[in-house]
Design a protein around this motif. Structure first.
Motif, PDB file in Angstrom:
ATOM      1  N   SER A  50      -3.746  -3.616  -8.843  1.00 53.07           N
ATOM      2  CA  SER A  50      -4.312  -2.606  -7.946  1.00 53.07           C
ATOM      3  C   SER A  50      -5.181  -1.611  -8.704  1.00 53.07           C
ATOM      4  O   SER A  50      -6.104  -1.012  -8.135  1.00 53.07           O
ATOM      5  CB  SER A  50      -3.198  -1.860  -7.211  1.00 53.07           C
ATOM      6  OG  SER A  50      -2.456  -1.020  -8.084  1.00 53.07           O
ATOM      7  N   LYS A  66     -10.049   9.233  -0.992  1.00 58.63           N
ATOM      8  CA  LYS A  66      -9.341   8.003  -1.378  1.00 58.63           C
ATOM      9  C   LYS A  66      -7.901   8.013  -0.862  1.00 58.63           C
ATOM     10  O   LYS A  66      -7.364   6.973  -0.477  1.00 58.63           O
ATOM     11  CB  LYS A  66      -9.364   7.836  -2.903  1.00 58.63           C
ATOM     12  CG  LYS A  66     -10.695   7.338  -3.445  1.00 58.63           C
ATOM     13  CD  LYS A  66     -10.590   7.008  -4.918  1.00 58.63           C
ATOM     14  CE  LYS A  66     -11.893   6.375  -5.407  1.00 58.63           C
ATOM     15  NZ  LYS A  66     -12.156   5.092  -4.728  1.00 58.63           N
ATOM     16  N   LYS A  69      -8.049   7.142   2.795  1.00 60.92           N
ATOM     17  CA  LYS A  69      -8.338   5.720   2.941  1.00 60.92           C
ATOM     18  C   LYS A  69      -7.110   4.881   2.591  1.00 60.92           C
ATOM     19  O   LYS A  69      -6.784   3.902   3.271  1.00 60.92           O
ATOM     20  CB  LYS A  69      -9.510   5.333   2.037  1.00 60.92           C
ATOM     21  CG  LYS A  69      -9.944   3.883   2.175  1.00 60.92           C
ATOM     22  CD  LYS A  69     -11.143   3.583   1.277  1.00 60.92           C
ATOM     23  CE  LYS A  69     -11.553   2.119   1.411  1.00 60.92           C
ATOM     24  NZ  LYS A  69     -12.700   1.811   0.516  1.00 60.92           N
ATOM     25  N   GLY A  70      -6.400   5.265   1.520  1.00 59.62           N
ATOM     26  CA  GLY A  70      -5.201   4.544   1.105  1.00 59.62           C
ATOM     27  C   GLY A  70      -4.099   4.634   2.153  1.00 59.62           C
ATOM     28  O   GLY A  70      -3.363   3.664   2.375  1.00 59.62           O
ATOM     29  N   LYS A  72      -4.508   4.884   5.437  1.00 60.31           N
ATOM     30  CA  LYS A  72      -4.856   3.949   6.520  1.00 60.31           C
ATOM     31  C   LYS A  72      -4.643   2.506   6.088  1.00 60.31           C
ATOM     32  O   LYS A  72      -4.186   1.674   6.871  1.00 60.31           O
ATOM     33  CB  LYS A  72      -6.309   4.157   6.936  1.00 60.31           C
ATOM     34  CG  LYS A  72      -6.601   5.508   7.564  1.00 60.31           C
ATOM     35  CD  LYS A  72      -8.084   5.667   7.860  1.00 60.31           C
ATOM     36  CE  LYS A  72      -8.384   7.055   8.433  1.00 60.31           C
ATOM     37  NZ  LYS A  72      -9.846   7.222   8.674  1.00 60.31           N
ATOM     38  N   HIS A  73      -4.954   2.217   4.835  1.00 63.28           N
ATOM     39  CA  HIS A  73      -4.910   0.843   4.336  1.00 63.28           C
ATOM     40  C   HIS A  73      -3.497   0.344   4.098  1.00 63.28           C
ATOM     41  O   HIS A  73      -3.220  -0.853   4.302  1.00 63.28           O
ATOM     42  CB  HIS A  73      -5.718   0.763   3.026  1.00 63.28           C
ATOM     43  CG  HIS A  73      -5.840  -0.610   2.468  1.00 63.28           C
ATOM     44  ND1 HIS A  73      -6.568  -1.598   3.066  1.00 63.28           N
ATOM     45  CD2 HIS A  73      -5.314  -1.162   1.342  1.00 63.28           C
ATOM     46  CE1 HIS A  73      -6.497  -2.712   2.364  1.00 63.28           C
ATOM     47  NE2 HIS A  73      -5.739  -2.480   1.310  1.00 63.28           N
ATOM     48  N   LEU A  74      -2.580   1.233   3.698  1.00 61.46           N
ATOM     49  CA  LEU A  74      -1.238   0.805   3.311  1.00 61.46           C
ATOM     50  C   LEU A  74      -0.126   1.323   4.222  1.00 61.46           C
ATOM     51  O   LEU A  74       0.810   0.576   4.536  1.00 61.46           O
ATOM     52  CB  LEU A  74      -0.951   1.243   1.867  1.00 61.46           C
ATOM     53  CG  LEU A  74      -1.818   0.583   0.788  1.00 61.46           C
ATOM     54  CD1 LEU A  74      -1.610   1.266  -0.557  1.00 61.46           C
ATOM     55  CD2 LEU A  74      -1.509  -0.901   0.679  1.00 61.46           C
ATOM     56  N   ASN A 287      -7.333 -11.467   1.017  1.00 61.97           N
ATOM     57  CA  ASN A 287      -6.785 -10.865   2.231  1.00 61.97           C
ATOM     58  C   ASN A 287      -5.264 -10.740   2.139  1.00 61.97           C
ATOM     59  O   ASN A 287      -4.549 -10.989   3.110  1.00 61.97           O
ATOM     60  CB  ASN A 287      -7.173 -11.709   3.448  1.00 61.97           C
ATOM     61  CG  ASN A 287      -8.671 -11.803   3.631  1.00 61.97           C
ATOM     62  OD1 ASN A 287      -9.313 -10.880   4.111  1.00 61.97           O
ATOM     63  ND2 ASN A 287      -9.242 -12.934   3.227  1.00 61.97           N
ATOM     64  N   LEU A 289      -3.196  -8.297   2.017  1.00 64.95           N
ATOM     65  CA  LEU A 289      -2.473  -7.335   2.849  1.00 64.95           C
ATOM     66  C   LEU A 289      -2.073  -7.965   4.184  1.00 64.95           C
ATOM     67  O   LEU A 289      -0.962  -7.730   4.681  1.00 64.95           O
ATOM     68  CB  LEU A 289      -3.324  -6.091   3.084  1.00 64.95           C
ATOM     69  CG  LEU A 289      -2.653  -4.963   3.878  1.00 64.95           C
ATOM     70  CD1 LEU A 289      -1.382  -4.490   3.175  1.00 64.95           C
ATOM     71  CD2 LEU A 289      -3.605  -3.800   4.075  1.00 64.95           C
ATOM     72  N   TYR A 290      -2.951  -8.775   4.757  1.00 64.32           N
ATOM     73  CA  TYR A 290      -2.643  -9.443   6.020  1.00 64.32           C
ATOM     74  C   TYR A 290      -1.445 -10.384   5.839  1.00 64.32           C
ATOM     75  O   TYR A 290      -0.546 -10.442   6.695  1.00 64.32           O
ATOM     76  CB  TYR A 290      -3.855 -10.229   6.527  1.00 64.32           C
ATOM     77  CG  TYR A 290      -4.975  -9.357   7.030  1.00 64.32           C
ATOM     78  CD1 TYR A 290      -5.003  -8.925   8.345  1.00 64.32           C
ATOM     79  CD2 TYR A 290      -6.016  -8.965   6.198  1.00 64.32           C
ATOM     80  CE1 TYR A 290      -6.031  -8.124   8.828  1.00 64.32           C
ATOM     81  CE2 TYR A 290      -7.049  -8.160   6.660  1.00 64.32           C
ATOM     82  CZ  TYR A 290      -7.050  -7.746   7.969  1.00 64.32           C
ATOM     83  OH  TYR A 290      -8.068  -6.941   8.434  1.00 64.32           O
TER      84      TYR A 290
END
Length: 351
Positions: A50, A66, A69-70, A72-74, A287, A289-290
């Motif tokens: 990472s 950041k 954004k992190g 929302k992403h995680l 991909n 995370l999916y």
């Protein structure tokens, strides 16, 4: 603008995702060597890579952006898994909701699970907290990367590595006394892993991969085997398991985890020379995370599809197939959605 991908990183994540599924299916027995070998480094690899690909902040404003954004992403995917599992658990005991006592207990356990859940079952304030394997990992990844990013912004040179080492020791000591909310003791413990990723991107991983694979592979096997044998018969697992705060022979187990990560990295470099053959693996890693989210909910309604035999290896194959089929379907729908949005933007009149 498309992000520049590092093929060996995507390949390493793809390999490790498959190992995660195998490790979560093969056995819960502490003496199972397949599970032990996988668990000795699998999460460490994600922490390390990472920081190989992720850009660190250069200002306070960039750090805030950041962090948002992190989140929302995680964190949003972690909440999705949590809510899905909550609905699944509720559906299995829906008749019990007629009792107010049960409702009160259920709400208490659900809220405490959100705050204290880890990859293993535990008890907090007289409530049983069920293990949630993927959500706690995503939360720890978010908090860990955010903390390391802030430390990198405020510290430099030796101060950064010293700070990471001190926090790691602090995390291990705290975990032996009290497990913190949001697994924050683990967040402190893994700080050196992010630093390893930070310095790893400065080195040429692609140089002499076969030789380094042999060196790191041998180093991982020796350190893992010694750690296992030294701690065999003791309470808990004889190998590192973050979720249950098992750090046998710390920091020796961390060395094993780092060597295992480097072993997979060099193996990935070699495999990437046959890019056309391993393109599905690269796509999976790209991909990841999916796939993690899908794996995080495959023990709910999907469990009856892959848990079909007393033979664990048949179940492993079935679980991998089920997760990949669902992953392919999700990515197909995602592709249609993105295509639809792009066509909508192109059809909008210019102002």
């Amino acid at each position: 603008m498309k992000k520049n991908r590092i093929d060996w990183v995507d390949c390493a994540k793809g390999i490790t995702l498959l190992l995660v599924i195998i490790g979560h299916t093969v056995s819960t027995d502490a003496s199972n060597m397949v599970r032990a070998g996988i668990f000795s480094f699998h999460m460490t690899l994600f922490f390390v890579v990472s920081c190989v690909t992720g850009k660190l902040s250069n200002s306070n404003d960039e750090f805030v952006k950041k962090t948002e954004k992190g989140f929302k992403h995680l964190i949003l995917p972690a909440l999705f898994i949590y809510i899905t599992v909550l609905i699944y658990v509720s559906s299995k005991c829906i008749s019990e909701f007629r009792s107010w006592e049960f409702v009160r207990k259920f709400l208490k356990e659900s809220l405490l699970t959100m705050v204290f859940s880890s990859g293993v079952n535990l008890h907090v304030l007289s409530a049983e907290i069920k293990g949630l394997g993927i959500p706690w990992f995503l939360v720890v990844m978010f908090l860990g990367k955010t903390l390391f990013d802030y430390m990198h912004l405020k510290l430099s040179g030796r101060k950064l590595i010293v700070g990471c080492l001190l926090l790691s020791v602090t995390g291990v000591v705290i975990s032996r006394l009290q497990w913190l909310p949001l697994s924050f003791d683990i967040v402190l413990t893994i700080m050196p892993m992010f630093y390893i990723g930070y310095i790893l991107r400065k080195f040429c991983v692609e140089h002499k991969p076969v030789l380094k694979l042999l060196i790191f592979g041998t180093g991982w096997f020796v350190t893992f085997y010694l750690c296992y044998k030294i701690n065999e018969g003791c309470n808990g697992y004889p190998y590192m398991v973050y979720a249950s705060r098992q750090y046998p022979s710390y920091p020796f187990c961390f060395l094993s985890a780092i060597l295992g990560t480097l072993m997979i990295a060099e193996l990935s470099v070699i495999l990437c020379k046959q890019k056309k053959i391993i393109s599905p693996l690269l796509y999976l890693g790209k991909n990841s995370l999916y796939m993690l989210v899908i794996h995080g909910i495959d023990s709910t309604w999907m469990k009856r599809i892959w848990l079909i035999s007393e033979n664990i290896y048949i179940n492993i194959i079935c679980r991998i197939i089920v997760d990949i089929v669902v992953f392919a379907a999700v990515m197909y729908v995602r592709g249609l959605w993105n295509k639809s949005k792009q066509q909508s933007r192109e059809s909008m009149p210019e102002t």
